[in-house]
Write an enzyme that holds these catalytic residues in place. Structure first.
Site, PDB file in Angstrom:
ATOM      1  N   GLU A  47      43.700  -6.279  71.827  1.00 49.55           N
ATOM      2  CA  GLU A  47      42.865  -7.372  72.655  1.00 49.55           C
ATOM      3  C   GLU A  47      41.683  -5.911  72.984  1.00 49.55           C
ATOM      4  OE1 GLU A  47      47.130  -8.631  72.140  1.00 49.55           O
ATOM      5  OE2 GLU A  47      45.801  -6.808  72.483  1.00 49.55           O
ATOM      6  N   LEU A 202      59.432  18.670  56.820  1.00 50.27           N
ATOM      7  CA  LEU A 202      60.172  17.307  57.469  1.00 50.27           C
ATOM      8  C   LEU A 202      59.252  17.122  57.431  1.00 50.27           C
ATOM      9  CD1 LEU A 202      63.955  17.070  59.081  1.00 50.27           C
ATOM     10  CD2 LEU A 202      62.621  17.026  55.927  1.00 50.27           C
ATOM     11  N   LEU A 297      75.792  12.586  53.459  1.00 50.43           N
ATOM     12  CA  LEU A 297      74.777  12.312  54.047  1.00 50.43           C
ATOM     13  C   LEU A 297      74.538  10.385  53.995  1.00 50.43           C
ATOM     14  CD1 LEU A 297      74.596  11.465  57.535  1.00 50.43           C
ATOM     15  CD2 LEU A 297      72.077  13.033  56.583  1.00 50.43           C
TER      16      LEU A 297
END
Length: 361
Positions: A47, A202, A297
């Site tokens: 905004e 990663l 995992l």
């Protein structure tokens, strides 16, 4: 509102942990006066950016209509309340897609605007706005982040050869798309097995992003090497979750810059409690977690019902025996499996990309 949503998409990689919000200010005769999206954390909200843009374009916002994809905030956090800025600007009407799920806002922004005599309408293109902010919404409502699990495999479900070789199963287009999903996440997660076998960074590569997602490692015994490539990316945080109280190993990794958190699983000694870990990540303002891990995992996350979305990249190859992408105890009944629903499917180069979610049926 479509334009406001487009602006929110432009903020896809930068606003975390804040929501992705776009705003368009329209004058009394229908002209676009100003527009903007939320900036990086600590910067202006959508905004305020739109009001600044209107001023730069030579407009005042008096009697304007504001289209914004999320309820304007009414509290002082890192920035002042957006409601105050809109009220001071003299806007006539605010049309917003969603009520903010943040308990600090949650309707109070709408109330403040209405008390100031501003007409407020809620709900326009709500679904589209929610899809842009699923992680933020889930974290605010449940205290958990939104979890995506990414897989790159052959048609016969193999993610690597038996000797561990996996570069590259999928093509350039699929890998680039995978990095785009990494970039929108707050954290990229893997297990110690992947760290030891692949030495991954990663991080996001091949795509411009002003912030790198945090790296999260599930490392029950604190076996992460000090020379891991994880520590090469000095501009982002590395979180290591463990089950051990070995202070010597902890101190060693923390000297490398990692933050080590001990969350043992009371039901499975020697393992990390995955749900407790996700709860901790949410407290650290992680909205979206992107998992790229090994079969064990992956299987644990799926078995515990912790995956919200699957990103599957399949190469048109059959390579026979190798490493699969999920693993857990064999089931006795077909109905006990994890049932999924297709969200989208498309070709990326020669590879097939499929996005799925747990079935609600």
């Amino acid at each position: 509102m479509q334009r406001a949503l487009s602006l929110a998409k432009d903020a896809l990689y930068i606003t975390s942990p804040n929501p992705r919000v776009g705003c368009v200010i329209v004058g009394p005769t229908g002209e676009i006066m100003g527009q903007g999206h939320t900036q990086m954390v600590g910067g202006s909200h959508a905004e305020v950016m739109a009001l600044k843009d209107a001023t730069a374009n030579g407009y005042g916002a008096q009697d304007s209509t504001v289209y914004v994809t999320l309820e304007p905030c009414s509290h002082t956090g890192r920035t002042p309340p957006c409601t105050n800025a809109l009220i001071s600007a003299g806007v006539k009407r605010v049309i917003t897609s969603l009520e903010d799920p943040n308990p600090l806002v949650s309707g109070t922004g709408i109330k403040a605007l209405r008390q100031a005599g501003i007409q407020v309408d809620v709900g326009l293109m709500a679904e589209q706005s929610a899809l842009l902010n699923e992680g933020f919404i889930k974290r605010m409502k449940s205290g958990l982040p939104f979890v995506r699990l990414k897989i790159a495999s052959t048609l016969d479900g193999v993610t690597a050869l038996s000797n561990g070789k996996s570069q590259w199963i999928t093509g350039l287009e699929a890998r680039a798309d995978g990095h785009a999903w990494r970039a929108r996440a707050c954290a990229v997660l893997t297990g110690i097995g992947t760290v030891l076998s692949d030495n991954p960074r990663l991080n996001v590569r091949g795509l411009h992003t002003p912030r790198q997602p945090k790296a999260v490692i599930i490392d029950a015994k604190l076996e992460t090497p000090e020379i891991s490539a994880l520590f090469n990316e000095t501009s982002r945080e590395v979180l290591i979750y463990c089950a051990t109280s070995d202070t010597a190993k902890r101190d060693c990794l923390e000297r490398k810059g990692a933050k080590v958190i001990q969350i043992p699983d009371k039901m499975e000694p020697g393992h990390v409690d995955l749900k407790a870990m996700l709860l901790d990540l949410a407290k650290r303002q992680i909205n979206e977690v992107h998992i790229e891990s090994g079969a064990g995992l992956n299987g644990n996350f799926i078995k515990e019902g912790l995956v919200d979305e699957f990103l599957i990249y399949q190469a048109p190859k059959i390579i026979g025996p190798g490493r699969g992408w999920t693993q857990w105890q064999a089931l006795e009944n077909l109905e006990d499996g994890t049932h999924l629903s297709f969200v989208e499917s498309k070709f990326l180069g020669k590879d097939l990309f499929t996005r799925l979610r747990p079935s609600q049926d």
